[in-house]
Scaffold this active site. Sequence first.
Site, PDB file in Angstrom:
ATOM      1  N   CYS A 259       1.004  -4.564 -17.952  1.00  0.00           N
ATOM      2  CA  CYS A 259      -0.295  -5.230 -17.790  1.00  0.00           C
ATOM      3  C   CYS A 259      -1.084  -5.215 -19.105  1.00  0.00           C
ATOM      4  CB  CYS A 259      -1.067  -4.586 -16.639  1.00  0.00           C
ATOM      5  SG  CYS A 259      -2.405  -5.612 -15.997  1.00  0.00           S
ATOM      6  N   HIS A 353       2.810  -5.492 -12.236  1.00  0.00           N
ATOM      7  CA  HIS A 353       2.848  -4.077 -11.846  1.00  0.00           C
ATOM      8  C   HIS A 353       4.148  -3.729 -11.126  1.00  0.00           C
ATOM      9  CE1 HIS A 353      -1.388  -2.951 -12.750  1.00  0.00           C
ATOM     10  NE2 HIS A 353      -1.544  -4.260 -12.668  1.00  0.00           N
ATOM     11  N   GLU A 355       5.315  -0.874 -10.470  1.00  0.00           N
ATOM     12  CA  GLU A 355       5.245   0.337  -9.643  1.00  0.00           C
ATOM     13  C   GLU A 355       5.025   0.001  -8.173  1.00  0.00           C
ATOM     14  OE1 GLU A 355       1.187  -0.866 -10.126  1.00  0.00           O
ATOM     15  OE2 GLU A 355       2.775  -0.623 -11.606  1.00  0.00           O
TER      16      GLU A 355
END
Length: 386
Positions: A259, A353, A355
Amino acid sequence: MPLHATRKPALLVLEDGRSFRGRAYGAEGETFGEAVFSTGMSGYQETLTDPSYHRQVVVMTAPHVGNTGMNDEDPESKRIWVAGYVVRDPARVSSSWRAQRPLDEALRDQGVVGISEIDTRALTRHLRDRGAMRVGISTTETDPARLLERVRASAEMAGANLAGEVSTKEPYIVPAVGERTLRVAALDLGIKEMTPERLAERGVEVHVLPSTATLEDVLAVEPDGLFFSNGPGDPAATTGQVELLKQALERGLPYFGICFGNQLFGRALGFDTYKLKYGHRGINQPVMDLTTRKVEITSHNHGFAVDAPIGEETRTPYGVATVSHVCLNDDVVEGLELRDDAGNLKGFSVQYHPEAAAGPHDAAYLFDRFVELMGVSTSSTTGEEA
């Protein structure tokens, strides 16, 4: 008495003068920030606690919000970071067995001013057409003209250097799960808690450093790689971290950025960044990995992007840079790669993202790619296995 009747009237005014009237949701008072919309149908708790949303007023496009309440397992940081919250139909009760408190109670306890019972579809269409802009929400001001004056006097997101406001003040370590195989220095620009956990699951010991860390601080960790996290603000105003990254690239330290870390990587490689009209926010954005030609559904939160040529190689002082990922909705650059002249990967980043908190798991392979990059780099420079 209907639930909405117990909430105070609230007023929302955009920078261009458009206004909406609704009811207070969360804390009462007044707040200002950049109005952005998120298209996620779920995962509002992760959105609220993502430091990347610092100084932003989030408009939820999903009409019904709050039905799963709030719990202590899913937050991405220690607090709610959004400057304000806008929903259409707040849930009357929390219906999840994991809920520990209602959403509006959590907002109220942390002083987050919100508004409900407005036409969020109309507001979203307005922001999509006119672009993200400053906004004010008030439960104390009833005159749109007076609130508009304060909105236009509030700070803009362009030119804002915010990483220091959300970063950890002291270093800390997230230990590897099981046997430690690698060590990473992670610069906290607004890091989500799930990110170092994803690395730890792969045997990586993560040393999380403040945004003000120097090259000496990074090298003191004796890392196998350097990671830059997500975070808020304008990448063009964040210069110290770019210089740190340049120094690390000069030393050949393997790099991975997410990001904001992608935007700073771009600037370190010599590319410009620019502000998107209304940004990408939500957990349903299609991205193509140009390395594998696979399409991923990904989680986004970014209002800025890297201006790099797609399909071309760019010579940099650190190697050859290319665009590795693109958004299939609008061709915005969503990832970068840096390789040496022999084609070996030296560093990479993505704008979204991986994750997956909250969001799909399509991009989890990127953590494996970073582990492989560090392993190859370590074995090639030391003659030993990582």
